[in-house]
Design an enzyme around this catalytic site. Structure first.
Site, PDB file in Angstrom:
ATOM      1  CE  LYS A  67      68.807 -23.559   9.629  1.00  0.00           C
ATOM      2  NZ  LYS A  67      69.149 -22.190  10.074  1.00  0.00           N
ATOM      3  CD  GLU A  79      73.880 -20.169  12.440  1.00  0.00           C
ATOM      4  OE1 GLU A  79      75.061 -20.067  12.046  1.00  0.00           O
ATOM      5  OE2 GLU A  79      73.494 -21.065  13.220  1.00  0.00           O
ATOM      6  NE  ARG A 105      65.334 -31.004  16.787  1.00  0.00           N
ATOM      7  CZ  ARG A 105      66.485 -30.820  16.139  1.00  0.00           C
ATOM      8  NH1 ARG A 105      67.631 -30.878  16.807  1.00  0.00           N
ATOM      9  NH2 ARG A 105      66.501 -30.564  14.855  1.00  0.00           N
TER      10      ARG A 105
END
Length: 556
Positions: A272, A35, A262
């Site tokens: 983020k 993204e 992850r």
């Protein structure tokens, strides 16, 4: 053959099983779907290496697809930085694509779902929708708009598209199962009204698809064979498959979502939102600050693509999350830089050394190796003169037998040069040593073949000729946080763990060869650490960032 199977990670094993069960190898296709709402960070490198690594292993195309469904947070700057990071890592994508490429098709499919009674327009607020979903142990409550007539939902959805309603006034929801134990299946929102200009489509769209709806359908449009994502999407998989079932034509490849753990690295945050806060509140100088865990920050600090990829390979592909020791990352870059970094002489905490018996008007150019780990690296010439700079820590007036550097009455060899002996010092009115005076053995020059040159002394010091010295600014970066998991305690602000000593700036001198350094050149400041030139450098002031120290105690 059995040994080869044992070496496969679980994702590779899934692919091998699919191939054995009839999947045509030519149908393999992967994607990396970031993204564009921030810079890529160290966590993303795992997904990048997995997807592009599979592409290389199976000679299959890998798409770069930007998940650009939220124009409120997305910018072209982030698109450009992501492309630059992937290129720098050395990976090549087959196509550059965007979810926005499929907005029209997604809308058409959504209309078909309304017509089939599988989606409806809900006029409730997001808070009301959330409340009606209840919890996994209690069935949800149907929306009062769940059974509204198809024609009414079609008309309202068209008006939503045309911008006739305000943000939050209504949404399009899939009609699945409000009693499902999987909360993602309780009539998820497919579209919301968002009157924000999009960085690619401009003002065209007033509604934007939600991630779960857009992602799987984009995979389907691109005919992605394996949609690989991190573990937080594991319970989204049933919804991913349900959405695919609504459009699948039985002739195409049905993308298969599978999840991997992850990567969390100690002393870092990779949210983020939190990284953006570090930038916005001035804790760091930007997304590419060398203290940031972003790929651009690591690059600016001096990390190499090979070191990052080696780190990811060491971490491996797992099904369960764990915390990776940051020392493994540092070990990986240290190991790579040892092979590729040019050795140079620089003094980061200088004190002047004058060789009394060396002629004042004389200078020599001494030969020294560029990298003893690389036989093809060659040699270079460094200037030598009567006045030098050495490290202040390399001299003591008095020292015990364990101190093998320079002390009064003691001898050391100057790297690639002569054996010297410290005779006396000068101090300022505060007692600080300002100058060390020494004598040298004229016959002891390294490599000259004389008997004196073969004489052994216990210490060897790096140095810089004062006459030729290049002034440099040295930025020493430490970990940005003082604790291993700065965001582990939800009730404590992670900003409380900022390390106030994460950056120290000092000034020193380097040999003149560094004047021609580029931003991609890696150096070992001998006996100090690994460094790289920073983009803040100017003709008047060269700036070098410390990548990592020469040694630590980590054992891989």
């Amino acid at each position: 053959m059995e040994e080869e199977k044992k070496s496969l990670n679980f994702i590779e094993q899934i692919i091998e099983d699919d191939l054995e069960n009839g999947l045509d190898a030519s149908k393999l296709r992967f994607r990396f779907p970031p993204e564009p709402n921030g810079y890529l960070h160290i966590g993303h490198t795992k997904a990048i290496c997995i997807n592009f690594g599979l592409g290389q292993k199976y000679n299959a195309p890998v798409n770069l697809r930007f998940d650009d469904t939220n124009p409120a947070k997305e910018e072209q700057e982030f698109v450009d930085s992501i492309k630059a990071d992937i290129d720098w890592l050395g990976f090549k994508y087959d196509q550059e694509l965007y979810t926005s490429d499929y907005f029209e098709q997604l809308y058409i499919w959504a209309v078909e779902m309304i017509k089939e009674g599988k989606a409806y327009v809900d006029e409730q607020s997001s808070e009301e929708i959330t409340a009606q979903r209840k919890n996994p142990f209690e069935p949800g409550v149907n929306s009062p708009f769940r059974d509204r007539p198809v024609e009414e939902s079609l008309e309202l959805f068209e008006k939503m598209k045309n911008g006739e309603f305000e943000e939050g006034a209504m949404s399009l929801r899939a009609k699945i199962d409000m009693a499902s134990p999987n909360m993602n299946m309780r009539d998820p929102v497919m579209y919301r009204i968002l009157k924000k200009p999009h960085h690619r489509t401009g003002e065209k769209w007033k509604i934007y698809p939600m991630y779960d709806w857009a992602h799987g359908e984009s995979d389907y449009i691109e005919q992605i064979s394996h949609s690989l994502c991190s573990l937080e999407f594991e319970n989204h998989r049933p919804l991913y498959e349900w959405y695919l079932d609504q459009v699948y034509d039985n002739e195409s490849v049905a993308p298969k979502q599978r999840e991997f753990a992850r990567m969390n690295v100690s002393y870092m945050v990779t949210s983020k939102r939190k990284l953006q806060r570090l930038v916005q509140e001035g804790v760091t100088t930007g997304w590419d600050d060398p203290r940031m865990p972003t790929i651009s920050g690591l690059r600016r600090k001096g990390y190499t693509p090979a070191s990052i990829k080696n780190f990811i390979e060491r971490v491996g592909v797992a099904k369960r999350e764990n915390l990776i020791d940051i020392q493994l990352l540092e070990f990986s870059v240290r190991e790579d830089l040892n092979k590729v970094a040019t050795r140079v002489m620089a003094v980061v905490n200088p004190v002047k050394l004058i060789i009394d018996n060396y002629p004042e008007d004389k200078e020599e150019w001494l030969e020294t190796e560029n990298n003893p780990e690389d036989e093809n690296a060659g040699t270079r010439q460094v200037p030598f003169s009567r006045e030098l700079y050495i490290e202040r820590e390399d001299f003591q007036e008095e020292a015990d037998k364990k101190f093998f550097r320079l002390k009064l009455g003691g001898e050391v060899r100057l790297k690639a040069g002569y054996i010297i002996k410290a005779e006396r010092v000068e101090k300022d009115d505060k007692g600080q040593i300002t100058t060390i005076f020494a004598t040298y053995d004229e016959d002891s020059r390294s490599g000259s073949g004389t008997e004196a040159s073969l004489r052994k002394v216990k210490g060897t010091l790096h140095w810089v000729s004062a006459k030729h010295a290049l002034p440099i600014e040295i930025r020493t970066y430490e970990r940005l946080f003082t604790t291993e998991q700065p965001d582990a305690e939800k009730e404590v602000d992670f900003m409380n763990f900022i390390n106030p000593q994460s950056l120290r700036i000092s000034h020193g001198f380097a040999e003149p060869s560094l004047k021609d350094a580029t931003l991609d050149d890696h150096f070992q400041f001998q006996r100090i650490g690994y460094y790289i030139k920073d983009r803040d450098s100017s003709d008047d002031q060269l700036v070098f960032n410390r990548t990592v120290t020469l040694k630590d105690g980590y054992k891989p």
